[in-house]
Design an enzyme around this catalytic site. Structure first.
Site, PDB file in Angstrom:
ATOM      1  N   THR A   7      80.794 -54.293  14.584  1.00 13.20           N
ATOM      2  CA  THR A   7      80.151 -53.880  15.834  1.00 13.20           C
ATOM      3  C   THR A   7      80.242 -52.373  15.956  1.00 13.20           C
ATOM      4  O   THR A   7      81.200 -51.761  15.468  1.00 13.20           O
ATOM      5  CB  THR A   7      80.772 -54.546  17.074  1.00 13.20           C
ATOM      6  N   ASP A  69      78.065 -61.745  18.747  1.00 14.48           N
ATOM      7  CA  ASP A  69      76.805 -61.583  19.465  1.00 14.48           C
ATOM      8  C   ASP A  69      76.975 -62.264  20.810  1.00 14.48           C
ATOM      9  O   ASP A  69      77.510 -63.380  20.888  1.00 14.48           O
ATOM     10  CB  ASP A  69      75.606 -62.153  18.711  1.00 14.48           C
ATOM     11  N   PHE A 150      82.058 -52.986  30.610  1.00 10.40           N
ATOM     12  CA  PHE A 150      80.763 -52.466  30.135  1.00 10.40           C
ATOM     13  C   PHE A 150      79.661 -53.454  30.520  1.00 10.40           C
ATOM     14  O   PHE A 150      79.927 -54.521  31.096  1.00 10.40           O
ATOM     15  CB  PHE A 150      80.798 -52.260  28.611  1.00 10.40           C
ATOM     16  N   GLY A 151      78.430 -53.089  30.199  1.00  9.02           N
ATOM     17  CA  GLY A 151      77.293 -54.003  30.367  1.00  9.02           C
ATOM     18  C   GLY A 151      77.164 -54.527  31.789  1.00  9.02           C
ATOM     19  O   GLY A 151      77.165 -53.775  32.762  1.00  9.02           O
ATOM     20  N   TYR A 152      77.090 -55.850  31.912  1.00 10.95           N
ATOM     21  CA  TYR A 152      76.876 -56.496  33.212  1.00 10.95           C
ATOM     22  C   TYR A 152      78.185 -56.732  33.979  1.00 10.95           C
ATOM     23  O   TYR A 152      78.171 -57.401  35.014  1.00 10.95           O
ATOM     24  CB  TYR A 152      76.133 -57.829  33.004  1.00 10.95           C
ATOM     25  N   HIS A 178      84.250 -64.951  27.963  1.00  8.72           N
ATOM     26  CA  HIS A 178      83.531 -65.652  26.895  1.00  8.72           C
ATOM     27  C   HIS A 178      84.015 -65.194  25.520  1.00  8.72           C
ATOM     28  O   HIS A 178      84.219 -65.981  24.615  1.00  8.72           O
ATOM     29  CB  HIS A 178      82.028 -65.406  27.061  1.00  8.72           C
TER      30      HIS A 178
END
Ligand code: IMP
Length: 200
Positions: A7, A69, A150-152, A178
């Site tokens: 990654t 992913d 990070f992200g959402y 997750h």
């Protein structure tokens, strides 16, 4: 034995390193291979993309590779943004724009359930790959809260909590996310194999 984490996302890398701890492994990441081109994430599922990332990096480096992913599936949006989570508001990936687009898409919507998905793929140097999966259920807030992660993360309240992932400390997120669920499964399925350099 070496294990390459495939990654270029520093936040994911930090979470993977914090959770995926197997003593015998020397864990490195793609910064050790600056010449490698990024994998085109054109799969229809998280699983296809995770396998593609792990396999391409394994064949190019000749090492064992672990890839992640992941993404967010929102019920009222029929599973969107899903595999397009990173580039929901277009490319290059922009977390703030993605969050704004998601809040717009859910404006006035009372059904705010969502699920984070993570698929972890392990590939042996010859490109043979296996996967494990983890999910985390939760809801999408009306406004962003918190500065961690990070992200959402500023929009996602995991089930059983009142605060967003971005308000929780890293230890708390890494206990329930997750990615944590998938990585713990990865350890239970593959630790012995990786310790003994077996085959998949
Ligand atoms: P990938 O690099 O193609 O797997 O894209 C993953 C995208 O999903 C990220 O760019 C984020 O937008 C989102 N995502 C995945 N995991 C998380 C998480 O733990 N928190 C917040 N957003 C996440």
């Amino acid at each position: 034995m070496k294990l390459v984490i495939a990654t270029r996302n520093p936040n994911k890398l930090e979470e993977i390193r914090a959770i995926f701890q197997i003593n015998s492994l020397e864990i490195i990441d793609l910064r050790s291979y600056p010449e490698l081109a990024p994998t085109e994430e054109d799969g229809a599922t998280f699983e296809e993309n995770a396998i593609k990332k792990a396999r391409e990096a394994a064949l190019a480096t000749g090492e064992w590779v672990l890839a992640d992913d992941s993404g967010l599936a929102v019920e009222a949006l029929h599973g969107e943004p899903g595999v397009f989570s990173a580039r929901y508001a277009g490319e290059p990936s922009d977390y703030r724009a993605n969050n704004a687009k998601l809040l717009d898409a859910l404006a006035g919507q009372t059904t705010r359930a969502a699920v984070f998905h993570c698929v972890i793929a392990l590939s042996s140097p010859d490109g043979t790959a296996r996967t494990v999966q983890g999910i985390c259920r939760g809801t999408i807030t009306n406004t962003p809260s918190g500065t961690r992660g990070f992200g959402y993360d500023p929009l996602f309240v995991p089930e059983g909590n009142t605060r967003t992932f971005a308000q929780l400390d890293a230890e708390h997120k890494n206990a329930i996310s997750h990615r944590a669920v998938a990585l713990r499964l990865a350890i239970s399925e593959w630790a012995t194999l990786l310790d003994n350099t077996g085959s998949l």
